[in-house]
Design a protein around this motif. Structure first.
Motif, PDB file in Angstrom:
ATOM      1  N   MET A 168       0.816  -1.213   0.000  1.00  0.00           N
ATOM      2  CA  MET A 168       0.000   0.000   0.000  1.00  0.00           C
ATOM      3  C   MET A 168       0.850   1.263   0.000  1.00  0.00           C
ATOM      4  O   MET A 168       0.401   2.319  -0.453  1.00  0.00           O
ATOM      5  N   SER A 169       2.065   1.157   0.494  1.00  0.00           N
ATOM      6  CA  SER A 169       2.938   2.335   0.581  1.00  0.00           C
ATOM      7  C   SER A 169       3.449   2.781  -0.779  1.00  0.00           C
ATOM      8  O   SER A 169       3.906   3.917  -0.929  1.00  0.00           O
ATOM      9  N   LEU A 170       3.417   1.889  -1.772  1.00  0.00           N
ATOM     10  CA  LEU A 170       3.934   2.194  -3.099  1.00  0.00           C
ATOM     11  C   LEU A 170       2.883   1.899  -4.159  1.00  0.00           C
ATOM     12  O   LEU A 170       3.042   0.999  -4.992  1.00  0.00           O
ATOM     13  N   PRO A 171       1.785   2.644  -4.136  1.00  0.00           N
ATOM     14  CA  PRO A 171       0.646   2.293  -4.996  1.00  0.00           C
ATOM     15  C   PRO A 171       0.917   2.391  -6.495  1.00  0.00           C
ATOM     16  O   PRO A 171       0.214   1.779  -7.285  1.00  0.00           O
ATOM     17  N   ILE A 203      -5.852  -4.442  -0.686  1.00  0.00           N
ATOM     18  CA  ILE A 203      -5.016  -5.292  -1.532  1.00  0.00           C
ATOM     19  C   ILE A 203      -5.760  -6.608  -1.782  1.00  0.00           C
ATOM     20  O   ILE A 203      -6.108  -7.319  -0.840  1.00  0.00           O
ATOM     21  N   PRO A 204      -6.025  -6.959  -3.037  1.00  0.00           N
ATOM     22  CA  PRO A 204      -6.726  -8.222  -3.312  1.00  0.00           C
ATOM     23  C   PRO A 204      -5.838  -9.428  -3.027  1.00  0.00           C
ATOM     24  O   PRO A 204      -4.625  -9.381  -3.213  1.00  0.00           O
ATOM     25  N   LEU A 205      -6.473 -10.504  -2.576  1.00  0.00           N
ATOM     26  CA  LEU A 205      -5.745 -11.716  -2.229  1.00  0.00           C
ATOM     27  C   LEU A 205      -6.363 -12.907  -2.957  1.00  0.00           C
ATOM     28  O   LEU A 205      -7.577 -13.117  -2.899  1.00  0.00           O
ATOM     29  N   LEU A 206      -5.528 -13.689  -3.624  1.00  0.00           N
ATOM     30  CA  LEU A 206      -5.951 -14.918  -4.282  1.00  0.00           C
ATOM     31  C   LEU A 206      -5.230 -16.082  -3.613  1.00  0.00           C
ATOM     32  O   LEU A 206      -4.004 -16.035  -3.422  1.00  0.00           O
ATOM     33  N   ILE A 207      -5.974 -17.131  -3.256  1.00  0.00           N
ATOM     34  CA  ILE A 207      -5.404 -18.279  -2.547  1.00  0.00           C
ATOM     35  C   ILE A 207      -5.633 -19.547  -3.373  1.00  0.00           C
ATOM     36  O   ILE A 207      -6.769 -19.840  -3.777  1.00  0.00           O
ATOM     37  N   TYR A 208      -4.564 -20.308  -3.595  1.00  0.00           N
ATOM     38  CA  TYR A 208      -4.647 -21.546  -4.371  1.00  0.00           C
ATOM     39  C   TYR A 208      -4.194 -22.716  -3.496  1.00  0.00           C
ATOM     40  O   TYR A 208      -3.092 -22.702  -2.942  1.00  0.00           O
ATOM     41  N   ILE A 209      -5.060 -23.730  -3.383  1.00  0.00           N
ATOM     42  CA  ILE A 209      -4.803 -24.869  -2.502  1.00  0.00           C
ATOM     43  C   ILE A 209      -4.771 -26.166  -3.305  1.00  0.00           C
ATOM     44  O   ILE A 209      -5.378 -26.254  -4.382  1.00  0.00           O
ATOM     45  N   LYS A 225      -7.020  -9.501 -13.989  1.00  0.00           N
ATOM     46  CA  LYS A 225      -8.208  -8.752 -13.560  1.00  0.00           C
ATOM     47  C   LYS A 225      -7.960  -8.004 -12.262  1.00  0.00           C
ATOM     48  O   LYS A 225      -8.316  -6.824 -12.135  1.00  0.00           O
ATOM     49  N   LYS A 226      -7.343  -8.668 -11.280  1.00  0.00           N
ATOM     50  CA  LYS A 226      -7.070  -8.013 -10.004  1.00  0.00           C
ATOM     51  C   LYS A 226      -6.113  -6.842 -10.185  1.00  0.00           C
ATOM     52  O   LYS A 226      -6.274  -5.791  -9.560  1.00  0.00           O
ATOM     53  N   TYR A 227      -5.134  -7.019 -11.043  1.00  0.00           N
ATOM     54  CA  TYR A 227      -4.168  -5.952 -11.261  1.00  0.00           C
ATOM     55  C   TYR A 227      -4.841  -4.747 -11.927  1.00  0.00           C
ATOM     56  O   TYR A 227      -4.581  -3.591 -11.550  1.00  0.00           O
ATOM     57  N   GLU A 228      -5.699  -5.004 -12.894  1.00  0.00           N
ATOM     58  CA  GLU A 228      -6.387  -3.911 -13.579  1.00  0.00           C
ATOM     59  C   GLU A 228      -7.301  -3.151 -12.623  1.00  0.00           C
ATOM     60  O   GLU A 228      -7.454  -1.929 -12.730  1.00  0.00           O
ATOM     61  N   GLN A 229      -7.906  -3.865 -11.660  1.00  0.00           N
ATOM     62  CA  GLN A 229      -8.830  -3.234 -10.724  1.00  0.00           C
ATOM     63  C   GLN A 229      -8.118  -2.503  -9.586  1.00  0.00           C
ATOM     64  O   GLN A 229      -8.589  -1.456  -9.123  1.00  0.00           O
ATOM     65  N   HIS A 230      -6.971  -3.042  -9.147  1.00  0.00           N
ATOM     66  CA  HIS A 230      -6.348  -2.518  -7.938  1.00  0.00           C
ATOM     67  C   HIS A 230      -4.900  -2.061  -8.107  1.00  0.00           C
ATOM     68  O   HIS A 230      -4.347  -1.418  -7.213  1.00  0.00           O
ATOM     69  N   SER A 232      -2.348  -3.921  -8.062  1.00  0.00           N
ATOM     70  CA  SER A 232      -1.468  -4.868  -7.361  1.00  0.00           C
ATOM     71  C   SER A 232      -2.299  -6.076  -6.954  1.00  0.00           C
ATOM     72  O   SER A 232      -3.534  -6.056  -7.036  1.00  0.00           O
ATOM     73  N   ALA A 233      -1.619  -7.112  -6.490  1.00  0.00           N
ATOM     74  CA  ALA A 233      -2.323  -8.294  -5.976  1.00  0.00           C
ATOM     75  C   ALA A 233      -1.350  -9.151  -5.191  1.00  0.00           C
ATOM     76  O   ALA A 233      -0.151  -9.198  -5.489  1.00  0.00           O
TER      77      ALA A 233
END
Length: 401
Positions: A168-171, A203-209, A225-230, A232-233
């Motif tokens: 978040m410090s380096l948007p 910050i969006p979070l994606l979890i893969y199990i 998609k997450k990068y385009e919206q936010h 970062s991810a």
């Protein structure tokens, strides 16, 4: 039954494994039927070579320091035992009048404990064998959770929260950050990273199990998609994720460990390359908590520390009650507040078996966990531990040379 007792630690260590060791030592030293309390140096190695340490000779301060020391104080060793070597171990125990054997470890260790129990019975040697659960992977069956998991989960969740503060410090200059967790074939540790997003960070979070098939094409779409919206991810990948055919991701780079299992790790680096080469200009980096997630005592859970200690004590209680060839279990009580009760289950019911992450707790479309998982895990990460310090650094206690 009067005689000596022997304790061994096995498999990968945890931040709280020595609390179980301390609980067994404390209870055994107070038991009139126990003459000497031994520890096997380096786990299976000590069992095979009669390399025992007399734990009764340690001072009270030395023993108490165990409670705040991560890693296996007696040491561990990955080695696949033969049937003949199991018989040698039992013969060594008989020669040293070992009547109580406590084995602290995961599902592979419970398999070894079961083999030792069977070999002693076949030989007609009266040996009480009790397994004590330990694993950051949380994959032991027949128990609500395993000591070691709560602290590793707390460490990872704290790390994710800290990382999100940095991101978040380096948007304007962020990239995709991939974090690879342990867990082998299960996603418990990866799922625990969701706790780090319970504070609003944006910050969006994606979890893969591993329990949910991994699709590389969908992964790229989700990240894009997450990068385009936010902008970062954060991506969490369990080391054991697999594709729809059951193949490990990046399996071509894997080797086998000392017990014949795939030596997992490297999937984060592989996915970083996938993003940078196929991700439409996206940049990525990967972070490996590696062994730190299982040894981070500064972030250990107070609940986890106490439960590991009590699991050790209950192993002794079970042995005194005549329970044999069994593993200690922790079962959650149905109460308004969190509490567990300690029981036992035959070793044959847990030996070599895995408890998978429940897919009903996972949203495969959003790649995030559901509310039921938060209800399960929050009690396990509660409480902090005060670590003794010396010259500004943690003071730990080890036995092995």
């Amino acid at each position: 039954m009067t005689g000596n007792c022997l304790i061994a630690q096995s498999g990968g260590p945890t931040a709280v494994i020595n609390n179980s060791l301390y609980g067994i030592i404390e209870e055994s030293l107070q038991s009139p039927q126990i003459q000497k309390v031994y520890g096997a140096r380096r786990g299976v190695y000590g069992l095979l070579n009669q390399d025992y340490i007399d734990l009764g000779q340690l001072s009270k301060p030395q023993l108490e320091m165990l409670r705040m020391t991560p890693g296996a104080a007696l040491g561990s060793w990955r080695y696949k035992l033969s049937t003949h070597e199991i018989e040698i171990i039992v013969a060594h125990m008989q020669a040293n009048d070992i009547r109580y054997f406590y084995y602290i470890g995961g599902n592979g260790s419970m398999h070894v404990a079961h083999l030792i129990h069977q070999a002693a019975q076949k030989k007609g040697y009266e040996l009480n064998v009790i397994g004590v659960p330990k694993t950051v992977d949380n994959d032991l069956t027949q128990t609500d959770h395993s000591p070691g998991f709560g602290s590793a989960a707390k460490f990872l969740a704290t790390s994710i929260l800290d990382m999100s503060m940095d991101i978040m410090s380096l948007p304007k200059s962020n990239r995709i950050t991939i974090v690879e967790t342990m867990g082998r074939n299960t996603g418990w540790l990866a799922a625990s990273c969701a706790l780090g997003m319970q504070q609003e960070t944006g910050i969006p979070l994606l979890i893969y199990i591993p329990e949910s098939p991994f699709c590389e094409e969908k992964f790229l779409r989700d990240v894009q998609k997450k990068y385009e919206q936010h902008g970062s991810a954060l991506v969490i990948v369990s080391e054991g994720i697999r594709d729809g055919a059951g193949r490990l991701i990046a399996d071509s780079a894997l080797v086998r460990d000392a017990v014949g299992r795939p030596q997992l790790g490297g999937v984060a680096g592989y996915l970083k390359d996938v993003i940078t080469t196929q991700g439409a200009g996206l940049s990525a980096r990967y972070i490996l908590p590696s062994i730190w997630q299982r040894s981070g005592m500064m972030f250990s859970s107070g609940v986890d520390v106490e439960e590991a200690y009590l699991a050790g004590k209950h192993a002794c209680y079970h042995a005194k009650q005549g329970i044999n060839g069994a593993m200690v279990t922790l079962q959650r009580k149905k109460r308004p507040f969190y509490a567990v009760e300690y029981g036992s289950v035959p070793l044959k019911e847990v030996a070599g078996k895995e408890k998978l992450f429940p897919l009903e707790w996972y949203d495969a479309d959003s790649h995030f966990v559901k509310a039921e998982f938060f209800d399960y895990i929050y009690p396990l990460i509660q409480g902090e531990v005060s670590i003794p310090m010396k010259n500004g650094l943690p003071a730990y206690q080890y036995f092995i040379s």
